[in-house]
Every structure is written in C-alpha cells, then in structure tokens.
Design a protein around this motif. Sequence first.
Motif, PDB file in Angstrom:
ATOM      1  N   LYS A  35       2.437  37.769  31.882  1.00 23.88           N
ATOM      2  CA  LYS A  35       2.410  37.211  30.737  1.00 23.88           C
ATOM      3  C   LYS A  35       1.754  35.874  31.067  1.00 23.88           C
ATOM      4  CE  LYS A  35       5.611  39.421  27.800  1.00 23.88           C
ATOM      5  NZ  LYS A  35       6.579  39.062  26.559  1.00 23.88           N
ATOM      6  N   GLU A  36       2.414  35.518  32.786  1.00 23.48           N
ATOM      7  CA  GLU A  36       2.115  33.820  33.060  1.00 23.48           C
ATOM      8  C   GLU A  36       0.677  34.368  33.912  1.00 23.48           C
ATOM      9  OE1 GLU A  36       3.833  31.402  37.183  1.00 23.48           O
ATOM     10  OE2 GLU A  36       4.718  33.220  36.598  1.00 23.48           O
ATOM     11  N   ASP A  39      -1.628  33.529  30.747  1.00 28.50           N
ATOM     12  CA  ASP A  39      -1.962  31.928  31.033  1.00 28.50           C
ATOM     13  C   ASP A  39      -2.020  31.616  31.924  1.00 28.50           C
ATOM     14  OD1 ASP A  39      -0.176  32.583  28.733  1.00 28.50           O
ATOM     15  OD2 ASP A  39       2.084  31.577  30.128  1.00 28.50           O
ATOM     16  N   TYR A  43      -5.705  28.891  30.727  1.00 26.33           N
ATOM     17  CA  TYR A  43      -6.107  27.828  31.865  1.00 26.33           C
ATOM     18  C   TYR A  43      -7.535  28.396  32.240  1.00 26.33           C
ATOM     19  CZ  TYR A  43      -5.704  23.739  34.906  1.00 26.33           C
ATOM     20  OH  TYR A  43      -5.548  22.971  35.161  1.00 26.33           O
TER      21      TYR A  43
END
Length: 131
Positions: A35-36, A39, A43
């Motif tokens: 999930k990171e 992200d 971004y």
Amino acid sequence: MFDDIEQTATFIRDAIRDIPKQFDYNGKAQSKLDKERQDIMHYMEFCNLNASDGCKAYKDFQRVSKERRKHKNENELLAEINNIFIKLKPHINELDQAIGSLRKVKTNQNNRTYKCKVRNDLQDKFEGAGK
C-alpha cells in the motif's frame, strides 16, 4: 546425540510457536508496504515533481520495495514449514510440560547422592566425592 536435550526441546517448542507468528507478521508487513508503494507511485503519477522531489520519491520507493522484498523472501522460505508448525501448535503445552520435567530431572541428577546400604564405613567417602 544431543549435547543439551532441554535446549533442543526448547528450540523446537519456540519454532512451533514463533514461525507461524513470523509468517503472519511478514504477510501483514508485506501488505502494508504494498500500500505504501502504491501511495508513492500515485504521488509520482499525479504530482508534478521537480528533480529533488522526484529523486526523494524514487529513493522512498526503492527503500519500501527492498523492505517488502525482505518480508516476501522470508515468507517464501517459511511457507515450506509453516503449515507443519501450525498443525503442531496444539502440542505446545505438552512440550512445556516435557521441558519442565527435563529441568527437574537435570536438577535431580545434579543433586544425586548415594547412601550406603551395607558398607557404612564407606559413606564418609561419598560425601563431596562427585562435586
């Protein structure tokens, strides 16, 4: 065969208890890191980054990916034995009892003395002989 039976039994018990926990932990960590990574990728996709911010995002992505790979590789190895240890988990209490019994036997062996049955004249020779 074994230098220390108690240590071996303790190692087996700890493996049965800890390997499934580590497998679950790695799975959760891998999911969080997935999930990171998402992200960071979003971004980079949706934001106009200057060179400095782009480099920082790349380094973050690289760090997260390496950490994720570490958990994934370990779980790939643990998967080979995890199901076996899950099946053995109900026997942990029995192993705990056996380890306690081993410790008791070792203590008794270390404190063992001999009381002469017939040759009482030899009894004083046994006092402190094995220590």
